[in-house]
Design a protein around this motif. Structure first.
Motif, PDB file in Angstrom:
ATOM      1  N   ASP A  80      30.885 -39.494  33.211  1.00 20.07           N
ATOM      2  CA  ASP A  80      32.116 -38.856  33.680  1.00 20.07           C
ATOM      3  C   ASP A  80      33.191 -39.892  33.982  1.00 20.07           C
ATOM      4  OD1 ASP A  80      31.138 -35.960  34.101  1.00 20.07           O
ATOM      5  OD2 ASP A  80      29.621 -37.184  35.097  1.00 20.07           O
ATOM      6  N   ARG A 117      39.551 -37.772  28.662  1.00 22.61           N
ATOM      7  CA  ARG A 117      39.571 -37.111  29.958  1.00 22.61           C
ATOM      8  C   ARG A 117      38.483 -37.571  30.925  1.00 22.61           C
ATOM      9  NH1 ARG A 117      41.612 -34.350  26.332  1.00 22.61           N
ATOM     10  NH2 ARG A 117      40.506 -32.606  25.509  1.00 22.61           N
ATOM     11  N   ARG A 118      37.982 -38.771  30.715  1.00 24.80           N
ATOM     12  CA  ARG A 118      37.080 -39.373  31.690  1.00 24.80           C
ATOM     13  C   ARG A 118      37.904 -40.251  32.628  1.00 24.80           C
ATOM     14  NH1 ARG A 118      34.457 -38.079  27.492  1.00 24.80           N
ATOM     15  NH2 ARG A 118      32.211 -37.778  27.387  1.00 24.80           N
ATOM     16  N   THR A 188      38.154 -32.845  38.361  1.00 26.91           N
ATOM     17  CA  THR A 188      37.922 -32.447  36.977  1.00 26.91           C
ATOM     18  C   THR A 188      36.767 -31.469  36.871  1.00 26.91           C
ATOM     19  OG1 THR A 188      38.739 -34.609  36.237  1.00 26.91           O
ATOM     20  CG2 THR A 188      37.468 -33.338  34.650  1.00 26.91           C
ATOM     21  N   GLU A 189      35.682 -31.733  37.606  1.00 30.53           N
ATOM     22  CA  GLU A 189      34.534 -30.804  37.629  1.00 30.53           C
ATOM     23  C   GLU A 189      34.953 -29.443  38.127  1.00 30.53           C
ATOM     24  OE1 GLU A 189      31.576 -32.759  40.042  1.00 30.53           O
ATOM     25  OE2 GLU A 189      30.498 -33.443  38.275  1.00 30.53           O
ATOM     26  N   ALA A 191      37.956 -28.109  38.069  1.00 31.57           N
ATOM     27  CA  ALA A 191      38.820 -27.472  37.083  1.00 31.57           C
ATOM     28  C   ALA A 191      38.011 -26.866  35.942  1.00 31.57           C
ATOM     29  CB  ALA A 191      39.844 -28.460  36.549  1.00 31.57           C
ATOM     30  N   ARG A 192      36.948 -27.572  35.525  1.00 30.28           N
ATOM     31  CA  ARG A 192      36.107 -27.057  34.435  1.00 30.28           C
ATOM     32  C   ARG A 192      35.409 -25.774  34.821  1.00 30.28           C
ATOM     33  NH1 ARG A 192      33.469 -32.696  33.234  1.00 30.28           N
ATOM     34  NH2 ARG A 192      35.138 -33.654  32.043  1.00 30.28           N
ATOM     35  N   LYS A 193      35.025 -25.657  36.102  1.00 33.86           N
ATOM     36  CA  LYS A 193      34.287 -24.497  36.567  1.00 33.86           C
ATOM     37  C   LYS A 193      35.178 -23.274  36.744  1.00 33.86           C
ATOM     38  CE  LYS A 193      30.705 -27.170  38.843  1.00 33.86           C
ATOM     39  NZ  LYS A 193      30.137 -27.626  40.111  1.00 33.86           N
TER      40      LYS A 193
END
Length: 194
Positions: A80, A117-118, A188-189, A191-193
Motif C-alpha cells: 500500500d 495511487r500508493r 485511501t482504504e 475511500a475504497r470501502k
C-alpha cells in the motif's frame, strides 16, 4: 492489513538510511500498518538495458530474472506504500537503487502503471551535499509511477553509522513521514470501502 515496503539502497545494512527508515516504520507500526525492509544495497543488480521486452511481454516483470528486481516489483505491487531510501553517492542515489528504479519503472509503465495511487516516500542520508539530487531521483520514480507523496521527503545528516540520530530535524521529518503515510493509506482504504 495494510503494508509498506521500503527498499534500502545503502550498502550499510544498518546505516543512517536504515535508521531513518526505521523511524518511519515505527510511526507506521504504531498505526497498525505492517512494514518490510528490503536490502538492495550491496546486491548484484543488473542495470536496465532498454531492451523493451517488458513492453512486449507485459507480464509485470523484467525479462532478466537473475537478481532481486522481479521480487522487488512483486513486493511493490502488493504494498500500500513504497519507501525508497539511499545515501548520497557522488551526488545521487547508489548504483543499486538506480538500477532498481530504472527496471521497476520501465516494467510499471509497460504494464499500465503498477504502483498507481500508493503512498510513496523518499529518504536520504547525506554527509554534506547531493541530498536534493538524490531525493529528486527517487521522487521521479514515485511521481512518474502515479504515487502520492504525503509531505516533505526525509533528509538526514550524518556520515558514520548512527550520526543521523543527532539530526533532530531529520528524525522529526522521518516521524512525520510515517504519520503522513499512515494517514494517507487509511484514508485511501476508507475511500475504497465507501
Amino acid at each position: 492489513m495494510a503494508k509498506v515496503v521500503a527498499f534500502n539502497g545503502s550498502p550499510r545494512k544498518d546505516g543512517n538510511t536504515s535508521i531513518l527508515i526505521g523511524h518511519i516504520f515505527e510511526e507506521l507500526e504504531n498505526e497498525g500498518i505492517a512494514t518490510e525492509l528490503v536490502q538492495v544495497g550491496k546486491k548484484k543488480i543488473r542495470p536496465c538495458t532498454a531492451c523493451m521486452k517488458c513492453f512486449e511481454n507485459k507480464d509485470g516483470h523484467c525479462v532478466f530474472d537473475d537478481d532481486i528486481v522481479n521480487g522487488c516489483i512483486d513486493k511493490m505491487v502488493e504494498a500500500d506504500g513504497i519507501i525508497l531510501g539511499s545515501p548520497v553517492y557522488f551526488l545521487d542515489v547508489t548504483p543499486e537503487m538506480k538500477a532498481l528504479i530504472d527496471r521497476a519503472g520501465f516494467v510499471s509503465m509497460a504494464n499500465g502503471g503498477l504502483y498507481q495511487r500508493r503512498a510513496g516516500m523518499a529518504v536520504t542520508a547525506v554527509r554534506r551535499s547531493g541530498a536534493s539530487r538524490t531525493i529528486d531521483t527517487m521522487l521521479h520514480f514515485l511521481l512518474v509511477g502515479g504515487m502520492v507523496v504525503p509531505g516533505f521527503p526525509v533528509i538526514g545528516v550524518g556520515r558514520e553509522i548512527g550520526d543521523v540520530n543527532r539530526d533532530e530535524e531529520g528524525i522529526g521529518r522521518a516521524r512525520d513521514a510515517g504519520k503522513n503515510m499512515a494517514w494517507l493509506i487509511k484514508a485511501t482504504e476508507k475511500a475504497r470501502k465507501s
